[in-house]
Design a protein around this motif. Structure first.
Motif, short mmCIF file in Angstrom:
data_model
loop_
_atom_site.label_atom_id
_atom_site.label_comp_id
_atom_site.label_asym_id
_atom_site.label_seq_id
_atom_site.Cartn_x
_atom_site.Cartn_y
_atom_site.Cartn_z
N GLN A 28 -6.86 -85.22 77.71
CA GLN A 28 -5.07 -85.35 77.05
C GLN A 28 -4.73 -86.96 77.44
O GLN A 28 -3.55 -87.95 77.02
N TYR A 29 -5.19 -87.72 78.81
CA TYR A 29 -4.97 -88.43 79.61
C TYR A 29 -5.39 -89.36 78.78
O TYR A 29 -5.39 -90.49 78.15
N PHE A 30 -6.50 -89.06 78.03
CA PHE A 30 -7.72 -90.65 77.54
C PHE A 30 -7.17 -90.42 75.90
O PHE A 30 -7.41 -91.84 75.67
N THR A 31 -6.17 -89.24 75.28
CA THR A 31 -5.54 -89.89 74.06
C THR A 31 -4.91 -90.22 74.33
O THR A 31 -4.51 -91.22 73.62
N ALA A 32 -3.72 -90.84 75.56
CA ALA A 32 -2.92 -91.38 75.64
C ALA A 32 -3.48 -92.74 76.05
O ALA A 32 -2.20 -93.07 75.44
N ILE A 33 -4.56 -92.62 76.34
CA ILE A 33 -5.55 -94.35 76.67
C ILE A 33 -5.45 -94.43 75.27
O ILE A 33 -5.08 -95.98 75.15
N GLY A 34 -6.17 -93.79 74.20
CA GLY A 34 -6.09 -94.43 73.18
C GLY A 34 -4.13 -95.19 72.12
O GLY A 34 -4.85 -95.59 71.27
N LYS A 35 -3.23 -93.71 72.57
CA LYS A 35 -2.59 -94.35 71.97
C LYS A 35 -2.18 -95.76 72.55
O LYS A 35 -1.21 -96.84 71.92
N MET A 94 -15.50 -87.70 91.44
CA MET A 94 -14.18 -87.90 90.17
C MET A 94 -14.67 -88.78 89.31
O MET A 94 -14.34 -89.32 88.87
N ILE A 95 -15.91 -90.11 90.17
CA ILE A 95 -15.92 -91.67 89.31
C ILE A 95 -17.07 -90.74 88.13
O ILE A 95 -16.80 -90.94 86.45
N GLN A 96 -17.80 -89.18 88.23
CA GLN A 96 -18.23 -88.47 87.30
C GLN A 96 -17.44 -88.04 86.49
O GLN A 96 -18.23 -88.39 85.18
N ARG A 97 -16.58 -87.70 86.48
CA ARG A 97 -15.45 -86.65 85.84
C ARG A 97 -14.86 -87.99 84.95
O ARG A 97 -14.64 -87.43 83.93
N ALA A 98 -14.31 -89.01 85.07
CA ALA A 98 -13.83 -90.17 85.01
C ALA A 98 -14.44 -90.59 83.58
O ALA A 98 -14.21 -90.47 82.51
N VAL A 99 -15.96 -90.79 84.08
CA VAL A 99 -17.00 -91.59 82.74
C VAL A 99 -17.47 -90.20 82.05
O VAL A 99 -17.16 -90.26 80.51
N ARG A 100 -17.12 -89.01 82.71
CA ARG A 100 -17.36 -88.15 81.55
C ARG A 100 -16.77 -87.75 80.51
O ARG A 100 -16.63 -87.49 79.59
N GLN A 101 -15.15 -87.49 81.28
CA GLN A 101 -14.16 -87.15 80.31
C GLN A 101 -13.74 -89.01 79.05
O GLN A 101 -13.70 -88.20 77.67
N ALA A 102 -14.55 -90.08 79.51
CA ALA A 102 -14.06 -90.79 79.02
C ALA A 102 -14.72 -90.54 77.31
O ALA A 102 -14.21 -91.24 76.56
N ARG A 103 -16.54 -90.61 77.58
CA ARG A 103 -16.97 -90.24 77.26
C ARG A 103 -17.42 -89.51 75.88
O ARG A 103 -16.73 -89.02 74.64
N GLU A 104 -16.53 -87.89 76.24
CA GLU A 104 -15.91 -86.72 75.96
C GLU A 104 -14.98 -86.83 74.27
O GLU A 104 -14.64 -86.24 74.17
N SER A 105 -14.20 -87.75 75.14
CA SER A 105 -12.33 -87.69 74.76
C SER A 105 -12.69 -88.29 73.64
O SER A 105 -11.88 -88.87 72.26
#
Lengths: 445, 445
Positions: free
Chosen positions: A123-130, A40-51
């Motif tokens: 999309q979750y990270f897109t929302a975080i950006g907003k 889960m933590i690897q996924r969250a960090v990867r997604q944050a970096r890719e976002s």
């Protein structure tokens, strides 16, 4: 933008794969883009970096999780560890003090806090950006993510939206873990789940933290960590804030902290050495032991096996495991450390109460364990693969496959892996515990 | 009277607790009179001794079961081992040749053959006594036990009774494993199950054996074991005999060779380190691993865990396990030897295909392993409990807790336990197999 990932949790609900030092967010069970599996933590960090958020990542965690984070994430992130486990308000305050005092971030910089154990997509990270933009643009002091509820859960907090302003709503009130009837009413009235994602300016949070500590630097503040009340960020900050907005989020959002939920996202019925026969339906096996596991004709089960134990649970009752596990109070049988991993393979108490504990250690190429000694145990190391450099009472020598080293009580020892090292370690003594260790500096050449 | 217990079986149906060298009759799962647990073979020998039959017991088995029998039964019984696994006719013929030529029993002595894996009570042995009396009194050449059928089984042989003579019937015909409809007809017509218990005079069976071998002594006959056809005693002897009688038996008789049947007689839902929560009904756990096992809300399961593997089976489908287990072809991970027990705790293959295998050995007080050497492996022994005498290349010395011994390829070694010895053994080499052993004589002083 600064992104703080909260990595906590005791991990009892996903026993026996998770334990106190190896919480659920470290389990490498999720399908990853390269065809393997990630945590889960690897996924969250990867997604944050890719976002494309261009966020600096800080992981706020406990000291006992530092090794697992280093091992799984490697470099490129900050790690802030609580000296003791308190709650989300102190953990977030400490991370913000770190960003302000250690990393010299300015008070206007936007910080977003998120949990690391939610299963989401980009999309979750897109929302975080907003949310960050909304803080940046001064629309609110605090913006939180409102998850559109899937069902009337009694496990989550709810936030009621007020006036609308573009994509945002003002926050009108909070209800923590309501009864089922109240949850249904809240949903009927338009409430969101509180997703535990918060955006604010660093200065906003530092001002709150300063109500508790005037420490001149981060390390002093960390020493005074006990001054922060044991309370959640929701109670201490969100519910008291004057200007709070909610950004609704309708995208993928799953709490995969229980076996039934996790089994839905792991993408196969079997992980590890296991067979499920054709008569067994809707059954999942995750087997981290070397021995085979066979399931015959049994439906709707989650079977999880690790060096810590074996769970067989009906999928729809699997949350009941927590009280049983709490009763065990046993040592972790598998850990991921910054230098590699270990697995306890034998744990024996003799008739005169002295003990032996046998581990299979794997030290990763280039990594080393600290220069250390023990006062209550001897250790016998049999090297079964790889080569390394051993330091024993100051004497340096090369070791490798086939070598045997007997380390007696009080002897100083360190080892560095030149190639991946596999060691069978037999510990013997009257007190065998990870706490029996004294560490020293050693400069590897 | 001579009582021959047949101890065979590959034990795949009770995987993972049984394996090729540790068949189901050795599992210590049955409640014993002293409040502990005993195995099927221990129970059969105990019952035979308590029955007042005054029978000398001979166990006919395979060489790979000798150690387990010695360990479980101790002295007071003969053990005859087949040099290779054939079938019940050759096994019984060999045991009779042993009784006639090695034990010098006379041709008129009555022999009763029985399986060791049937769950019965003392009445069964009373019936055996009646069968022996019937042979003694010349009522028939061969008397077999006819079990009053419990249901139309397709797994057993049936024998049809003819004319009645006191408690006996003549045997009119045999049907092996009928289809279900035929089984129903047979039962309607009064047929019995063939219980695999046979009584005859030793001379009767020796005359049949002499059709295949004229060996002058037992050991020569054993060398010629391959001359006996691979066929069951039922086909080769019982169905061809001219004078066969059946003694009906209505008492307790259970085939406990499957998990569902076995779970009914073990007297508790949990054996070993395991918890079944209150929502799980009709579920049994037998856990021989050190790690805990928890079952939550799952009904009608058999869970069995051992160093060989983990089984989770619906109780009414558990016979399906056999084909899956046959596919494994792995080494036994637990064995009971004449000197004690071992458990494989780690089995590692390195990237260059060399291997390590780690065992926890327990050598019982007073017992010793043979003087031996290996050609393909080193062994590292770490002594974690007890004291013993080590012989290493002819040098004798005392060893005990805390000692470490490194035995390299080709080194001759033996060990005798002065008190119960626990040793962690790490084997390393390119070929790790029980067959890599050369044994020598050693005279312990």
């Amino acid at each position: 933008m600064q992104l703080i990932l909260l990595s906590g949790g005791s991990g009892k609900r996903l026993w026996p794969l998770s334990n106190d030092s190896y919480s659920k967010q470290f389990l490498r069970l999720l399908p990853s883009p390269d065809g393997g599996r990630e945590s889960m933590i690897q996924r969250a960090v990867r997604q944050a970096r890719e976002s494309g958020l261009d966020a600096q990542i800080t992981i706020a965690t406990g000291e006992n999780q530092r090794d697992a984070i280093v091992s799984q994430i490697g470099g490129g992130v900050n790690i802030v560890t609580e000296p003791e486990r308190r709650d989300t308000f102190p953990a977030i305050a400490l991370a913000c003090l770190y960003l302000g005092m250690e990393k010299k971030c300015g008070p206007d910089e936007v910080v977003v806090v998120m949990p690391c154990d939610t299963y989401t997509d980009i999309q979750y990270f897109t929302a975080i950006g907003k949310m960050a933009d909304a803080v940046e643009n001064g629309l609110a002091e605090l913006v939180l993510m409102g998850i559109c509820p899937h069902y009337p859960s009694v496990k989550y907090g709810y936030v009621m939206p007020g006036e609308r302003n573009g994509e945002l709503f003002s926050a009108k009130g909070f209800t923590e873990k309501p009864e089922i009837e109240r949850a249904k009413e809240l949903i009927a009235e338009g409430a969101f789940w509180n997703g535990g994602v918060f955006a604010f300016r660093l200065g906003y949070m530092l001002a709150i933290a300063r109500q508790y500590t005037n420490a001149p630097d981060f390390w002093k503040a960390r020493e005074e960590y006990g001054v922060f009340p044991k309370i959640s960020f929701d109670y201490q900050v969100a519910e008291k804030a004057e200007s709070v907005a909610v950004l609704p989020f309708k995208g993928m959002w799953k709490d995969i902290g229980t076996w039934d939920a996790l089994s839905e996202v792991i993408g196969s019925n079997v992980i590890g050495n296991a067979i499920i026969d054709e008569h067994a339906r809707n059954t999942h096996i995750i087997n981290q032991l070397d021995i085979p596991c066979i399931c015959i004709g049994a439906n709707n089960l989650v079977v999880a096996a690790s060096p810590d134990g074996i769970l067989i649970a009906d999928k729809y009752n699997c949350e009941q495991v927590k009280p049983y596990v709490s009763a065990f109070e046993v040592r972790p049988m598998y850990e991921e450390r910054r230098w590699g991993t270990y697995k306890v393979i034998d744990n024996y108490t003799s008739s005169d109460s002295t003990r032996s504990l046998t581990k299979h250690l794997c030290i990763a190429e280039g990594r080393s364990i600290s220069y250390q000694r023990h006062f209550h145990r001897d250790e016998v190391w049999t090297f079964v693969e790889g080569s390394g450099i051993l330091v024993l009472d100051g004497q340096v020598r090369n070791v490798g496959k086939g070598d045997v080293v007997h380390i007696t009580k009080g002897q100083m020892h360190a080892i560095k892996a030149v190639t991946d090292l596999h060691i069978l370690e037999v510990q013997m003594g009257d007190f065998l515990d990870e706490s029996d260790i004294e560490r020293f500096e050693y400069k590897w050449e």
